[in-house]
Design an enzyme around this catalytic site. Structure first.
Site, PDB file in Angstrom:
ATOM      1  N   GLU A 137      -6.716   4.331  -5.997  1.00  0.00           N
ATOM      2  CA  GLU A 137      -7.552   4.018  -5.046  1.00  0.00           C
ATOM      3  C   GLU A 137      -8.227   5.708  -5.177  1.00  0.00           C
ATOM      4  OE1 GLU A 137     -10.041   4.129  -0.689  1.00  0.00           O
ATOM      5  OE2 GLU A 137      -8.098   5.003  -1.506  1.00  0.00           O
ATOM      6  N   ASP A 175      -3.422   5.115  -2.111  1.00  0.00           N
ATOM      7  CA  ASP A 175      -4.158   5.265  -1.191  1.00  0.00           C
ATOM      8  C   ASP A 175      -4.831   7.063  -2.018  1.00  0.00           C
ATOM      9  OD1 ASP A 175      -5.515   4.577   1.032  1.00  0.00           O
ATOM     10  OD2 ASP A 175      -4.717   6.403   1.758  1.00  0.00           O
ATOM     11  N   ASP A 185       0.761  -0.907   0.203  1.00  0.00           N
ATOM     12  CA  ASP A 185       0.259  -0.053  -0.267  1.00  0.00           C
ATOM     13  C   ASP A 185       0.710   1.369   0.429  1.00  0.00           C
ATOM     14  OD1 ASP A 185      -2.667   1.372   0.780  1.00  0.00           O
ATOM     15  OD2 ASP A 185      -3.343  -0.552   1.260  1.00  0.00           O
ATOM     16  N   HIS A 205     -11.109  -3.553   3.154  1.00  0.00           N
ATOM     17  CA  HIS A 205     -11.284  -3.215   4.321  1.00  0.00           C
ATOM     18  C   HIS A 205     -11.458  -2.248   4.845  1.00  0.00           C
ATOM     19  CE1 HIS A 205      -8.468  -0.801   2.499  1.00  0.00           C
ATOM     20  NE2 HIS A 205      -8.293  -0.002   3.393  1.00  0.00           N
ATOM     21  N   ASP A 206     -11.879  -1.411   3.314  1.00  0.00           N
ATOM     22  CA  ASP A 206     -12.971  -0.113   3.887  1.00  0.00           C
ATOM     23  C   ASP A 206     -14.713  -0.433   4.093  1.00  0.00           C
ATOM     24  OD1 ASP A 206     -11.195   1.454   4.294  1.00  0.00           O
ATOM     25  OD2 ASP A 206     -10.443   1.924   2.116  1.00  0.00           O
TER      26      ASP A 206
HETATM   27  C1  NOJ Z   1      -8.476   4.793   1.875  1.00  0.00           C
HETATM   28  C2  NOJ Z   1      -8.503   3.496   2.942  1.00  0.00           C
HETATM   29  O1  NOJ Z   1      -8.985   2.830   2.304  1.00  0.00           O
HETATM   30  C3  NOJ Z   1      -9.381   3.997   4.319  1.00  0.00           C
HETATM   31  O2  NOJ Z   1      -8.708   2.858   5.174  1.00  0.00           O
HETATM   32  C4  NOJ Z   1      -8.055   4.763   4.797  1.00  0.00           C
HETATM   33  O3  NOJ Z   1      -8.788   5.196   5.801  1.00  0.00           O
HETATM   34  C5  NOJ Z   1      -8.467   6.281   3.565  1.00  0.00           C
HETATM   35  N1  NOJ Z   1      -7.423   5.869   2.618  1.00  0.00           N
HETATM   36  C6  NOJ Z   1      -7.497   7.511   4.260  1.00  0.00           C
HETATM   37  O4  NOJ Z   1      -5.619   6.756   4.088  1.00  0.00           O
END
Ligand code: NOJ
Ligand code: CA
Length: 561
Positions: free
Chosen positions: A258, A202, A96, A335-336
């Site tokens: 992302e 990210d 990541d 994970h989100d």
């Molecule tokens: C996206 C990530 O997947 C998430 O887990 C994170 O909180 C935010 N970006 C900020 O880094």
């Protein structure tokens, strides 16, 4: 191994994957111990959510030091061991890369705080606060953080504030500063030189911010500054520079971007090969289905959505990216997000059926498939009480929902229970032993009690398991050029419940038929009835193809000519 379009990626969120030393926290040795399991799925790539030194305010997405391993997870030796062992098994590691912000403990930020004249001040986004009529010092503008509340934190030693679009300790970097960019590129080179395959980047589409940081929305109350931070032309430029200076200097670096609220045009502009930016990107429209315009905790639409809406979104992205020449990373869980069976399928009576159909969907769409730890055994959301929440987003938004949106406590709790990221972060369920076999100690977070019947060990013994369905599906996908890179052709588009499409390349044609609803449905496939389809993999019985087919709730079928 083929190129990035042929890869199959397994995402690990290390803190909750497997604990090797009994401290209740997943770690690198835990992952090493499970490499055989990961290999047995048929995947060839692992994406590790952040494993760098962190204060855990956002569980690794707040990085203190990009050159150090989080000691809770192990050491650099452990990482090297993981890298080499997995490589020997034919599995590559993707890391990541969090380049939009560092944590407030990072040495750059600590230096920046020392004085307004610090050479590091300009590494971040500091701005003079505003005074109201009462001469009180207020943040420079009305920007809302992604996790609720003002996106600005006061510098304790001056009248300036610094920008934090996520948690208050994730400080947005100033990408205008060439030194920042060089600093990030150096980090990338360090890990690429070690031999990792590439990066999941990210929130890469928000690295540039509109000059002057104008107010968001109508400029009155707190508002999220979508229009001033998402996919500005400068972000595209920076990613292009990153490609030129770093990515293109190595052979075949895997990159997936992302980005919150990416539009179709932007995704294509980031991922068309001739743009020389990224190989693929995620889209989140599907994940925000049923949410209001402010995102996942915007409950105003009641989280209601229809199978037809889901279907239309999928078709929109599939055909739009194909036409636009870009490439998607496809996923239904990460994970989100809440667990996919709970969000898009059914986590009661139809759990197994819907888990398989969702897998069928994710692995037969055009784009590179990602699967998230636990989805291969059909893990579900967990009933979480307030004291079980671990995520800043849940805890903070609970407060914001009550204070800003005036939601009564019980309703606010319901909204969090529906959408919290904590669902994805309950420990991986390995067995029915204590703590699901995740740890011999006290787990850092609640283990879902349904581990008594949802666990890897049980799935391995079961006939027709979700796990074996994933393995078959992955094998089929890997052996088929049509399923990997073929075109996507929707059929029976007006159908309200059933999503059907062809995947075609050369002589190869597959037909996928999925009932996205929890009730009986009928697919009308007259348009493709000239093909001589044979069933390949079905979630119920392998029934012959017919121009009109009745489907059970969440039934999915894969046919091939
Ligand atoms: C996206 C990530 O997947 C998430 O887990 C994170 O909180 C935010 N970006 C900020 O880094
Ligand atoms: Ca541990």
């Amino acid at each position: 191994m083929g190129n990035f379009k042929h890869r199959i990626v397994y995402q690990i969120w290390p803190r909750s994957f497997k604990d090797s030393n009994g401290d209740g926290i997943g770690d690198l040795q835990g992952i090493i111990g499970k490499l055989d399991y990961i290999k047995s799925l048929g995947v060839d790539t692992i994406w590790l959510s952040p494993i760098y030194a962190t204060g855990n305010k956002d569980y690794g997405y707040d990085i203190d030091d990009y050159y150090k391993i989080n000691p809770e997870f192990g050491s650099m030796e452990d990482f090297d061991e993981l890298l080499h062992k997995s490589k020997n098994m034919g599995i590559d590691i993707v890391m990541d890369l969090v380049a939009n912000h560092t944590s407030d403990q990072h040495s750059w930020f600590q230096e920046a705080l020392k004085s307004k004249d610090s050479p590091y001040r300009n590494y971040y986004i500091f701005k003079q606060g505003k005074r109201n009529k009462k001469r009180e010092l207020l943040p420079p503008n009305n920007w809302l953080s992604a996790f609720g509340g003002s996106a600005w934190q006061k510098d304790p030693n001056s009248d300036e504030f610094y920008l934090t679009l996520f948690t208050p300790n994730q400080c947005d970097l100033n990408w205008k500063n060439e030194k920042v960019r060089e600093g990030i590129y150096e980090i990338m080179r360090f890990w690429l030189d070690k031999g990792i395959l590439g990066f999941r980047m990210d929130v890469i589409n928000t690295i540039a911010k509109k000059d002057g940081l104008p107010p968001a929305g109508k400029g009155k109350k707190l508002d999220f500054p979508f229009e001033h931070i998402v996919s500005l032309p400068k972000s595209h430029e920076y990613v292009k520079e990153m490609h030129e200076k770093v990515l293109s200097q190595y052979e075949d670096v895997f990159t997936v971007g992302e980005g919150m609220v990416t539009s179709l045009e932007d995704l294509n502009a980031y991922t068309r090969p001739e743009e020389k930016k990224l190989q693929m990107m995620f889209q989140f429209d599907v994940h925000l289905i049923g949410c209001g315009p402010l995102g996942k905790f915007d409950f105003r639409k009641g989280y209601r959505w229809t199978p037809k809406e889901l279907k239309d979104l999928i078709i929109h992205w599939q055909t739009g990216v194909e036409k636009g020449g870009g490439w998607l990373g496809n996923f239904l869980s990460n994970h989100d997000q809440p667990r996919q069976v709970s969000r898009f399928g059914h986590d009661g009576a139809f759990r197994r059926k819907s888990a398989k159909s969702l897998a069928l969907l994710n692995f037969t769409l055009r784009g590179t498939p990602f699967l998230y730890q636990g989805e291969e055994i059909g893990m579900t959301n967990c009933h979480l009480k307030e004291e079980d929440w671990r995520d800043f987003e849940a805890i903070n938004d609970y407060r914001v929902l009550q204070e800003m949106m005036h939601l009564p406590k019980p309703l606010a709790r319901k909204v969090i229970q529906k959408m919290t990221r904590d669902h994805a972060r309950t420990p991986m369920q390995w067995s029915e032993e204590k703590n699901a076999g995740f740890t011999t100690g006290t787990p850092w977070m609640k283990v879902n009690p349904n581990c008594s019947y949802i666990n890897v060990e049980k799935e391995m013994k079961r006939e027709n398991s979700i796990l074996s369905f994933y393995k078959k599906l992955i094998e089929i996908r890997k052996s088929s050029e049509a399923l990997s890179t073929g075109s996507f052709v929707p059929v029976d588009t007006e159908n309200k419940k059933v999503l059907s499409y062809l995947r075609q390349k050369g002589e190869d044609t597959y037909l996928i038929v999925i009932n996205l609803s929890g009730s009986l449905a009928e697919a009308n496939l007259m348009d493709v009835s000239a093909y001589n389809f044979k069933p390949v993999l079905c979630t119920y019985d392998a029934l012959p193809f017919m121009p009109s087919m009745k489907l059970q709730p969440y039934e999915g079928r894969l046919y091939k000519v």
